[in-house]
Scaffold this motif. Structure first.
Motif, PDB file in Angstrom:
ATOM      1  N   SER A  96      42.624  47.420  35.833  1.00  0.00           N
ATOM      2  CA  SER A  96      44.020  47.026  35.629  1.00  0.00           C
ATOM      3  C   SER A  96      44.136  45.505  35.778  1.00  0.00           C
ATOM      4  N   ARG A  97      45.180  44.950  35.160  1.00  0.00           N
ATOM      5  CA  ARG A  97      45.341  43.491  35.104  1.00  0.00           C
ATOM      6  C   ARG A  97      46.617  43.101  35.856  1.00  0.00           C
ATOM      7  N   HIS A  98      46.562  42.019  36.610  1.00  0.00           N
ATOM      8  CA  HIS A  98      47.710  41.634  37.442  1.00  0.00           C
ATOM      9  C   HIS A  98      47.958  40.134  37.413  1.00  0.00           C
ATOM     10  N   ARG A  99      49.223  39.765  37.610  1.00  0.00           N
ATOM     11  CA  ARG A  99      49.563  38.354  37.781  1.00  0.00           C
ATOM     12  C   ARG A  99      49.192  37.952  39.196  1.00  0.00           C
ATOM     13  N   ALA A 100      48.334  36.914  39.302  1.00  0.00           N
ATOM     14  CA  ALA A 100      47.821  36.522  40.620  1.00  0.00           C
ATOM     15  C   ALA A 100      48.950  36.150  41.586  1.00  0.00           C
ATOM     16  N   ASP A 101      49.982  35.462  41.067  1.00  0.00           N
ATOM     17  CA  ASP A 101      51.029  34.975  41.980  1.00  0.00           C
ATOM     18  C   ASP A 101      51.952  36.087  42.477  1.00  0.00           C
ATOM     19  N   LYS A 102      51.811  37.289  41.932  1.00  0.00           N
ATOM     20  CA  LYS A 102      52.667  38.391  42.379  1.00  0.00           C
ATOM     21  C   LYS A 102      51.951  39.308  43.373  1.00  0.00           C
ATOM     22  N   LEU A 103      50.674  38.995  43.664  1.00  0.00           N
ATOM     23  CA  LEU A 103      49.912  39.873  44.557  1.00  0.00           C
ATOM     24  C   LEU A 103      50.263  39.604  46.016  1.00  0.00           C
ATOM     25  N   GLU A 104      50.259  40.664  46.801  1.00  0.00           N
ATOM     26  CA  GLU A 104      50.612  40.516  48.212  1.00  0.00           C
ATOM     27  C   GLU A 104      49.380  40.683  49.092  1.00  0.00           C
ATOM     28  N   PHE A 105      49.304  39.850  50.133  1.00  0.00           N
ATOM     29  CA  PHE A 105      48.180  39.951  51.069  1.00  0.00           C
ATOM     30  C   PHE A 105      48.592  39.331  52.403  1.00  0.00           C
ATOM     31  N   GLU A 106      47.827  39.627  53.439  1.00  0.00           N
ATOM     32  CA  GLU A 106      48.091  39.085  54.787  1.00  0.00           C
ATOM     33  C   GLU A 106      47.534  37.671  54.865  1.00  0.00           C
ATOM     34  N   GLY A 107      48.244  36.772  55.512  1.00  0.00           N
ATOM     35  CA  GLY A 107      47.719  35.426  55.726  1.00  0.00           C
ATOM     36  C   GLY A 107      48.442  34.395  54.890  1.00  0.00           C
ATOM     37  N   SER A 108      48.115  33.113  55.142  1.00  0.00           N
ATOM     38  CA  SER A 108      48.866  32.045  54.498  1.00  0.00           C
ATOM     39  C   SER A 108      48.020  31.217  53.536  1.00  0.00           C
ATOM     40  N   MET A 109      46.789  31.651  53.255  1.00  0.00           N
ATOM     41  CA  MET A 109      45.940  30.891  52.318  1.00  0.00           C
ATOM     42  C   MET A 109      46.439  31.106  50.885  1.00  0.00           C
ATOM     43  N   SER A 110      45.885  30.340  49.944  1.00  0.00           N
ATOM     44  CA  SER A 110      46.277  30.503  48.542  1.00  0.00           C
ATOM     45  C   SER A 110      45.747  31.831  48.027  1.00  0.00           C
ATOM     46  N   VAL A 111      46.370  32.325  46.977  1.00  0.00           N
ATOM     47  CA  VAL A 111      45.953  33.637  46.460  1.00  0.00           C
ATOM     48  C   VAL A 111      44.528  33.557  45.892  1.00  0.00           C
ATOM     49  N   ASP A 112      44.150  32.390  45.326  1.00  0.00           N
ATOM     50  CA  ASP A 112      42.781  32.214  44.804  1.00  0.00           C
ATOM     51  C   ASP A 112      41.748  32.409  45.919  1.00  0.00           C
ATOM     52  N   ASP A 113      42.018  31.733  47.068  1.00  0.00           N
ATOM     53  CA  ASP A 113      41.105  31.852  48.204  1.00  0.00           C
ATOM     54  C   ASP A 113      41.069  33.283  48.723  1.00  0.00           C
ATOM     55  N   ALA A 114      42.256  33.893  48.769  1.00  0.00           N
ATOM     56  CA  ALA A 114      42.343  35.254  49.303  1.00  0.00           C
ATOM     57  C   ALA A 114      41.562  36.240  48.425  1.00  0.00           C
ATOM     58  N   ILE A 115      41.642  36.033  47.106  1.00  0.00           N
ATOM     59  CA  ILE A 115      40.886  36.905  46.198  1.00  0.00           C
ATOM     60  C   ILE A 115      39.390  36.673  46.382  1.00  0.00           C
ATOM     61  N   ALA A 116      38.995  35.374  46.503  1.00  0.00           N
ATOM     62  CA  ALA A 116      37.580  35.040  46.697  1.00  0.00           C
ATOM     63  C   ALA A 116      37.035  35.661  47.986  1.00  0.00           C
ATOM     64  N   LYS A 117      37.881  35.694  49.021  1.00  0.00           N
ATOM     65  CA  LYS A 117      37.451  36.266  50.308  1.00  0.00           C
ATOM     66  C   LYS A 117      37.492  37.794  50.298  1.00  0.00           C
ATOM     67  N   GLY A 118      38.021  38.360  49.213  1.00  0.00           N
ATOM     68  CA  GLY A 118      38.048  39.812  49.114  1.00  0.00           C
ATOM     69  C   GLY A 118      39.060  40.478  50.033  1.00  0.00           C
ATOM     70  N   ILE A 119      40.186  39.804  50.274  1.00  0.00           N
ATOM     71  CA  ILE A 119      41.191  40.438  51.151  1.00  0.00           C
ATOM     72  C   ILE A 119      42.439  40.878  50.375  1.00  0.00           C
ATOM     73  N   VAL A 120      42.427  40.715  49.039  1.00  0.00           N
ATOM     74  CA  VAL A 120      43.590  41.128  48.252  1.00  0.00           C
ATOM     75  C   VAL A 120      43.310  42.483  47.606  1.00  0.00           C
ATOM     76  N   ALA A 121      44.175  43.435  47.866  1.00  0.00           N
ATOM     77  CA  ALA A 121      43.967  44.785  47.336  1.00  0.00           C
ATOM     78  C   ALA A 121      44.604  44.916  45.956  1.00  0.00           C
ATOM     79  N   CYS A 122      43.944  45.633  45.064  1.00  0.00           N
ATOM     80  CA  CYS A 122      44.515  45.933  43.741  1.00  0.00           C
ATOM     81  C   CYS A 122      45.760  46.806  43.941  1.00  0.00           C
ATOM     82  N   PRO A 123      46.895  46.415  43.376  1.00  0.00           N
ATOM     83  CA  PRO A 123      48.123  47.216  43.555  1.00  0.00           C
ATOM     84  C   PRO A 123      48.004  48.599  42.916  1.00  0.00           C
ATOM     85  N   ASN A 124      47.055  48.735  41.997  1.00  0.00           N
ATOM     86  CA  ASN A 124      46.891  50.004  41.292  1.00  0.00           C
ATOM     87  C   ASN A 124      46.004  50.983  42.057  1.00  0.00           C
ATOM     88  N   CYS A 125      44.811  50.530  42.491  1.00  0.00           N
ATOM     89  CA  CYS A 125      43.866  51.465  43.116  1.00  0.00           C
ATOM     90  C   CYS A 125      43.561  51.132  44.580  1.00  0.00           C
TER      91      CYS A 125
END
Ligand code: ZN
Length: 475
Positions: A96-125
């Motif tokens: 599934s495809r998502h807009r990066a700026d709409k993703l939710e995650f814990e913490g205050s880092m940028s969404v790019d960093d959060a995705i790189a660190k593997g802490i952002v969950a796919c809203p679909n699965c």
């Protein structure tokens, strides 16, 4: 009261013919919607109301209707071809495809960093395995001409992502033909298109939508106060549509989230999600009011220069500068833009008008308390006996007469109680019943949607009685 959630309006819309899912018989098309018999009337009424308020009742606004498809260079020089991107990310697990700026995650880092660190969950699965965000052009494109040549720069065309550019590129035309002096505005209603990665929430976020935009041209020093002025103007107009102030909020867009052309944007937010737990998540954008500076008037001008003294636009054949006869100065006008969507307005109007009441027999009744001037149908004419010829023909005659000034319909498809309930549910302010007594004394019963009060009125005085206000409460 207003609707408890969007789903209530989705169901009402489909059941009564305001809005249907598009291409439904082929399984639909992600987030496209068709406006049914009542929806098209409501949308038209909103647009007419806006045009009258914005163009006809003011002395400083001209109207325009520009082409959806323009020369590709329009989109090059206004910066959309380069910057009209959303950052998107793909889920490696479920694709599934998502807009990066709409993703939710814990913490205050940028969404790019959060995705790189593997802490952002796919809203679909829910799997935390997303690709590095990359830009995705959100303009929809097409090819023009019988022989669409892949290498021909001009055969590629875009469906406009905003109506505003059609206004800017006509600024010099309108200045010449209207003899306007600053400040003045140009208004337009029309379709725009954005290839949203994640559309959704009914008619709130769609790839094809209709805008009501106005570009207000002024001197740089006046732009800040015009932003405030248009915010106030719009709060008043939205109120006049029946949208309650409690469901409206203002949001000052932070500097880092501003569009490339804006130095200040105020978003007007509406409470589209009253059923969400967190108050902060109940709101979404209804409209925005932006100070676009002289970005657009310069971008399309052949003589404009950047800070290093280089020409900004070697392709334009005209210049959108303005000569002020009072001060003998020539400059590029600033632009203040209030932009609002027809579809988002329509949804807010429906949500705010939605009311549930107790019927005569303790049953639940839905009443759309629309402003009479917005109601898809102003008056319904209902014969009390549909197999009595004289009653039917008098009712038909009343319908024909009223149709000259009001949207009137004739309906004999149910019992009178059912017919009243059906008209309440779609917001018809008045119902007229024609009965045996009408044949004797030429009077009819007029029933008010909001009070359910009934009055006896002479048939030949109906147009006058109903006028453009159809509520007894206004007496
Ligand atoms: Zn996934």
């Amino acid at each position: 009261m207003s609707a408890p959630n969007i789903e209530t309006i989705v169901n009402l819309s489909k059941r009564r013919g305001f809005v249907y899912p598009a291409s439904d018989i082929y399984g639909g098309l992600g987030s496209a919607w068709d406006y049914g018999p009542l929806g098209v009337e409501l949308a038209n009424n909103i647009k007419q109301n806006w045009w009258k308020w914005m163009v006809h009742e003011r002395d400083d606004i001209e109207g325009i209707d520009s082409s959806i498809i323009q020369n590709r260079l329009v989109w090059k020089y206004c910066g959309h071809e380069e910057t009209f991107n959303d950052m998107m990310t793909d889920c490696r697990e479920c694709k599934s495809r998502h807009r990066a700026d709409k993703l939710e995650f814990e913490g205050s880092m940028s969404v790019d960093d959060a995705i790189a660190k593997g802490i952002v969950a796919c809203p679909n699965c829910g799997k935390k395995d997303l690709t590095e965000p990359r830009p995705f052009l959100t303009m929809l494109s097409t090819r023009i001409g019988a022989v669409a040549d892949e290498d021909d720069y001009y055969s590629l065309a875009y469906l406009r992502p905003e109506t505003a550019q059609g206004i800017f590129i006509n600024f010099a035309n309108i200045l010449t033909t209207s003899k306007r002096k600053l400040p003045f505005g140009i208004a337009q209603i029309g379709k725009s298109f954005r290839n949203e990665i994640t559309p959704g929430n009914f008619i709130l976020r769609t790839r094809e939508f209709e805008q009501m935009e106005m570009e207000y041209f002024c001197r740089a020093e006046d732009a800040p106060r015009f932003v405030d002025e248009w915010v106030e103007n719009y709060l008043e107009w939205l109120g006049s549509l029946g949208i309650s102030r409690a469901n409206i909020d203002l949001y000052e867009v932070p500097k880092e989230e501003l569009a490339h052309y804006s130095v200040r944007t105020v978003d007007v937010m509406y409470r589209y999600f009253p059923d969400r737990d967190e108050e902060s998540r109940q709101w979404d954008e209804l409209m925005g009011i932006a100070n676009r500076t002289d970005f657009d008037t310069k971008a399309h001008s052949k003589k404009a220069e950047d800070e290093e003294g280089n020409r900004i636009n070697p392709d334009s054949t005209d210049d959108l500068s303005y000569f002020d006869p009072y001060t003998n100065e020539r400059f590029y006008p600033y632009v203040v833009e209030p932009a609002i969507g027809v579809n988002r307005t329509l949804l807010a109007v429906l949500m705010d008008a939605y009311t549930e009441r107790e019927g005569e027999r303790g049953d639940k009744r839905v009443v759309l308390e629309l402003k009479p001037e917005l109601a898809p149908i102003n008056v319904a004419i209902l014969p009390l006996k549909k197999n009595k010829d004289e009653i039917v023909s008098l009712a038909m005659k009343i319908k024909r007469d009223l149709s000259r000034s009001l949207r009137a319909v004739y309906d004999d498809t149910g019992s009178i109680g059912k017919l009243y309930a059906r008209q309440d549910e779609i917001g018809t302010p008045a119902c007229i019943t024609v009965d045996f007594e009408s044949l004797d004394d030429q009077t009819v019963t007029v029933r008010d949607r909001d009070t359910w009060e009934q009055k006896r009125v002479a048939a030949d005085r109906l147009a006058e009685f109903l006028g453009d206000r159809t509520s007894f409460a206004a007496d």
